[in-house]
Structures are given as structure tokens and as C-alpha cells.
Design a protein around this motif. Structure first.
Motif, PDB file in Angstrom:
ATOM      1  N   GLU A 108       1.122  -1.850  -0.007  1.00 12.54           N
ATOM      2  CA  GLU A 108       0.096   0.350   0.049  1.00 12.54           C
ATOM      3  C   GLU A 108       0.993   1.310   0.400  1.00 12.54           C
ATOM      4  OE1 GLU A 108      -4.016  -0.060   2.895  1.00 12.54           O
ATOM      5  OE2 GLU A 108      -1.901  -1.829   3.783  1.00 12.54           O
ATOM      6  N   LEU A 109       2.274   1.106   0.565  1.00 11.97           N
ATOM      7  CA  LEU A 109       2.618   2.071   0.495  1.00 11.97           C
ATOM      8  C   LEU A 109       3.572   2.988  -1.399  1.00 11.97           C
ATOM      9  CD1 LEU A 109       6.277   1.077   2.260  1.00 11.97           C
ATOM     10  CD2 LEU A 109       4.695   2.564   2.585  1.00 11.97           C
ATOM     11  N   THR A 110       3.296   4.334  -0.642  1.00  7.96           N
ATOM     12  CA  THR A 110       3.358   5.139  -2.674  1.00  7.96           C
ATOM     13  C   THR A 110       4.623   4.729  -2.547  1.00  7.96           C
ATOM     14  OG1 THR A 110       3.723   7.170  -1.486  1.00  7.96           O
ATOM     15  CG2 THR A 110       1.177   6.644  -2.103  1.00  7.96           C
ATOM     16  N   ASP A 111       5.167   5.320  -3.877  1.00  8.83           N
ATOM     17  CA  ASP A 111       6.413   5.288  -4.688  1.00  8.83           C
ATOM     18  C   ASP A 111       7.249   6.202  -4.019  1.00  8.83           C
ATOM     19  OD1 ASP A 111       6.274   3.347  -6.023  1.00  8.83           O
ATOM     20  OD2 ASP A 111       6.395   4.397  -7.999  1.00  8.83           O
ATOM     21  N   GLU A 112       6.369   7.172  -3.126  1.00  6.04           N
ATOM     22  CA  GLU A 112       6.848   8.110  -2.438  1.00  6.04           C
ATOM     23  C   GLU A 112       7.452   7.682  -1.485  1.00  6.04           C
ATOM     24  OE1 GLU A 112       4.701   9.163  -4.165  1.00  6.04           O
ATOM     25  OE2 GLU A 112       5.578  10.104  -6.472  1.00  6.04           O
ATOM     26  N   GLU A 113       6.437   7.434  -0.757  1.00  5.96           N
ATOM     27  CA  GLU A 113       6.730   6.538   0.514  1.00  5.96           C
ATOM     28  C   GLU A 113       7.812   5.576   0.729  1.00  5.96           C
ATOM     29  OE1 GLU A 113       2.041   6.985   2.102  1.00  5.96           O
ATOM     30  OE2 GLU A 113       2.929   5.213   1.390  1.00  5.96           O
ATOM     31  N   LEU A 114       8.217   4.877  -0.226  1.00  2.91           N
ATOM     32  CA  LEU A 114       9.100   3.601  -0.423  1.00  2.91           C
ATOM     33  C   LEU A 114      10.411   4.220  -0.287  1.00  2.91           C
ATOM     34  CD1 LEU A 114       9.090   0.778  -0.439  1.00  2.91           C
ATOM     35  CD2 LEU A 114       9.382   0.702  -2.643  1.00  2.91           C
ATOM     36  N   ILE A 115      10.663   5.687  -1.332  1.00  2.87           N
ATOM     37  CA  ILE A 115      11.456   6.096  -1.346  1.00  2.87           C
ATOM     38  C   ILE A 115      11.915   6.847   0.053  1.00  2.87           C
ATOM     39  CG2 ILE A 115      13.040   7.684  -2.267  1.00  2.87           C
ATOM     40  CD1 ILE A 115      11.352   7.187  -5.009  1.00  2.87           C
ATOM     41  N   GLU A 116      11.865   7.607   0.674  1.00  2.00           N
ATOM     42  CA  GLU A 116      12.026   7.842   2.175  1.00  2.00           C
ATOM     43  C   GLU A 116      11.893   7.319   2.576  1.00  2.00           C
ATOM     44  OE1 GLU A 116       9.875  11.960   3.624  1.00  2.00           O
ATOM     45  OE2 GLU A 116       9.288  10.573   4.493  1.00  2.00           O
ATOM     46  N   LEU A 117      11.687   6.016   3.102  1.00  2.86           N
ATOM     47  CA  LEU A 117      11.786   4.937   3.644  1.00  2.86           C
ATOM     48  C   LEU A 117      13.714   4.601   3.505  1.00  2.86           C
ATOM     49  CD1 LEU A 117      11.023   2.550   6.520  1.00  2.86           C
ATOM     50  CD2 LEU A 117      10.165   1.096   4.307  1.00  2.86           C
ATOM     51  N   LYS A 118      14.323   4.235   2.476  1.00  2.00           N
ATOM     52  CA  LYS A 118      15.199   4.283   1.877  1.00  2.00           C
ATOM     53  C   LYS A 118      15.744   4.909   2.184  1.00  2.00           C
ATOM     54  CE  LYS A 118      15.859   2.402  -1.414  1.00  2.00           C
ATOM     55  NZ  LYS A 118      16.606   2.240  -3.685  1.00  2.00           N
ATOM     56  N   GLN A 119      15.577   6.322   2.606  1.00  2.82           N
ATOM     57  CA  GLN A 119      16.539   7.207   3.097  1.00  2.82           C
ATOM     58  C   GLN A 119      16.559   6.964   4.311  1.00  2.82           C
ATOM     59  OE1 GLN A 119      18.158   9.333   0.761  1.00  2.82           O
ATOM     60  NE2 GLN A 119      19.441  10.264   2.773  1.00  2.82           N
ATOM     61  N   ILE A 120      15.810   6.614   4.946  1.00  3.16           N
ATOM     62  CA  ILE A 120      15.247   6.298   6.318  1.00  3.16           C
ATOM     63  C   ILE A 120      17.082   6.106   6.978  1.00  3.16           C
ATOM     64  CG2 ILE A 120      14.375   5.822   8.663  1.00  3.16           C
ATOM     65  CD1 ILE A 120      11.889   7.081   6.893  1.00  3.16           C
ATOM     66  N   VAL A 121      16.337   3.949   6.197  1.00  2.00           N
ATOM     67  CA  VAL A 121      17.560   3.133   6.429  1.00  2.00           C
ATOM     68  C   VAL A 121      19.095   3.768   6.550  1.00  2.00           C
ATOM     69  CG1 VAL A 121      17.511   1.301   6.111  1.00  2.00           C
ATOM     70  CG2 VAL A 121      16.048   1.464   5.785  1.00  2.00           C
ATOM     71  N   LYS A 122      18.741   4.428   4.825  1.00  5.29           N
ATOM     72  CA  LYS A 122      20.596   4.978   4.918  1.00  5.29           C
ATOM     73  C   LYS A 122      20.936   6.179   5.447  1.00  5.29           C
ATOM     74  CE  LYS A 122      20.912   5.166   0.330  1.00  5.29           C
ATOM     75  NZ  LYS A 122      21.175   6.112  -0.349  1.00  5.29           N
ATOM     76  N   GLU A 123      19.644   6.243   6.494  1.00  2.49           N
ATOM     77  CA  GLU A 123      20.303   7.563   7.472  1.00  2.49           C
ATOM     78  C   GLU A 123      20.806   6.910   8.796  1.00  2.49           C
ATOM     79  OE1 GLU A 123      18.222  11.485   5.756  1.00  2.49           O
ATOM     80  OE2 GLU A 123      17.869  11.296   7.711  1.00  2.49           O
ATOM     81  N   LEU A 124      20.141   6.269   8.911  1.00  5.87           N
ATOM     82  CA  LEU A 124      20.043   5.753  10.490  1.00  5.87           C
ATOM     83  C   LEU A 124      20.983   4.647  10.231  1.00  5.87           C
ATOM     84  CD1 LEU A 124      18.668   4.966  13.434  1.00  5.87           C
ATOM     85  CD2 LEU A 124      17.730   2.904  12.119  1.00  5.87           C
ATOM     86  N   LYS A 125      21.258   3.405   9.505  1.00  2.00           N
ATOM     87  CA  LYS A 125      22.563   3.084   9.744  1.00  2.00           C
ATOM     88  C   LYS A 125      23.623   3.196   9.542  1.00  2.00           C
ATOM     89  CE  LYS A 125      22.828  -0.433   6.548  1.00  2.00           C
ATOM     90  NZ  LYS A 125      23.489  -1.665   5.855  1.00  2.00           N
ATOM     91  N   GLN A 126      24.045   5.024   8.916  1.00  2.00           N
ATOM     92  CA  GLN A 126      25.263   5.515   8.612  1.00  2.00           C
ATOM     93  C   GLN A 126      25.005   5.897  10.604  1.00  2.00           C
ATOM     94  OE1 GLN A 126      27.688   5.985   6.724  1.00  2.00           O
ATOM     95  NE2 GLN A 126      28.713   6.570   8.528  1.00  2.00           N
ATOM     96  N   ALA A 127      24.234   6.442  11.014  1.00  2.00           N
ATOM     97  CA  ALA A 127      24.162   6.799  12.532  1.00  2.00           C
ATOM     98  C   ALA A 127      24.429   6.077  13.294  1.00  2.00           C
ATOM     99  CB  ALA A 127      22.869   7.397  12.986  1.00  2.00           C
ATOM    100  N   LEU A 128      23.975   4.813  13.479  1.00  2.00           N
ATOM    101  CA  LEU A 128      24.379   3.420  14.295  1.00  2.00           C
ATOM    102  C   LEU A 128      26.029   2.924  13.612  1.00  2.00           C
ATOM    103  CD1 LEU A 128      20.867   1.973  14.123  1.00  2.00           C
ATOM    104  CD2 LEU A 128      21.305   3.455  15.944  1.00  2.00           C
ATOM    105  N   LYS A 129      26.260   3.374  12.889  1.00  2.00           N
ATOM    106  CA  LYS A 129      27.821   3.500  12.511  1.00  2.00           C
ATOM    107  C   LYS A 129      28.846   3.999  12.578  1.00  2.00           C
ATOM    108  CE  LYS A 129      30.187   2.393   8.403  1.00  2.00           C
ATOM    109  NZ  LYS A 129      31.506   1.787   8.894  1.00  2.00           N
TER     110      LYS A 129
END
Ligand SMILES: [Zn+2]
Length: 142
Positions: free
Chosen positions: A50-71
Motif C-alpha cells: 500500500e506504500l506509495t513510491d514516494e513513501e518507499l523512497i523516503e523509507l530507503k533514505q531513513i534506513v540509509k541515514e539510520l545505518k550511518q548514524a548507528l555505524k
């Protein structure tokens, strides 16, 4: 908006690491895998497709940002992204760092007893004081 939904009615702002256009990124209350976070969609839908493409793209960005912060914060050895929703069907993702060896934070030691395997079903909420300290620690790397 669903009036009986935990995520629609989320009020624990002290857990929120960062707000995004479509999502909120928050700490999990249980932290036996230190840095465990949730990304939950700001609108009430139940299923991934049910996610829109925009929501999915933002989710990828969140995962990327969190992974970097946790690194920078804890240097995890692996990272799990899970969408389950068995207990609370509002679409949210479990973003879970995994560790080969122990980590310490605020005088506590954290070990990933199931390294290389599924995350065990444990719920061990930390104090609000601890969670605020952890959130601020992670935020400085975002
Ligand atoms: Zn909801």
C-alpha cells in the motif's frame, strides 16, 4: 487515522529520533540490541504494497541515514529490516542493528545472543531516562 491504533496515536515524542515527510523514526523501548528503532508511516495502512513510491523512497533514505548514524554510534556488524505487524498492524518497520560482540552504553552491556540468527522474542523496556540519553546520543550522528 484509526482511533484504536497504537501508531496513529503515538505520543511518546521522547522516542522520536527524527520526523520525516511520510514517516517517523523512533527508538524501540526495548533495547537489548542497542539502537533498535522503528520507522512508522504517518498514515494508517496495514500492508507493504500500500506504500506509495514516494513513501518507499523516503523509507530507503531513513534506513540509509539510520545505518550511518548507528555505524558511528555503535558500529553494528549487520542490520535487519523487518516488517511484521502481527501485534500492531499499522505499517511500521523494525530497524535492528546486530552485533558479533558486546557493546556498552551508559554503563550497561548489551550482547546479541542470537548473532547470525533470528532476533529472539524478548521485550525488555528501558527507562525513559535511558531512552532519552540514547536518542540524543544517536541524534548527534544523524
Ligand atoms: Zn494506525
Amino acid at each position: 487515522m484509526n482511533k484504536n491504533c497504537k501508531w496513529c496515536n503515538f505520543k511518546d515524542d521522547y522516542l522520536v529520533i527524527k520526523g520525516y515527510k511520510y514517516w517517523k523514526l523512533s527508538l524501540a523501548e526495548s533495547q537489548f540490541l542497542i539502537g533498535w528503532s522503528h520507522a512508522f508511516l504517518k498514515r494508517h495502512v496495514c500492508f507493504f504494497e500500500e506504500l506509495t513510491d514516494e513513501e518507499l523512497i523516503e523509507l530507503k533514505q531513513i534506513v540509509k541515514e539510520l545505518k550511518q548514524a548507528l555505524k558511528n554510534a555503535f558500529n553494528p556488524d549487520w542490520f535487519n529490516v523487518m516488517q511484521l505487524g502481527n501485534m500492531t498492524p499499522h505499517l511500521h518497520f523494525q530497524l535492528v542493528p546486530r552485533y558479533k560482540d558486546k557493546r556498552t552504553f551508559d554503563g550497561k552491556t548489551f550482547t546479541d545472543d542470537n548473532w547470525g540468527k533470528m532476533i529472539p522474542s524478548r521485550w525488555e523496556p528501558e527507562s525513559k531516562e535511558f531512552l532519552v540519553k540514547l536518542r540524543k546520543y544517536i541524534e548527534q550522528y544523524l
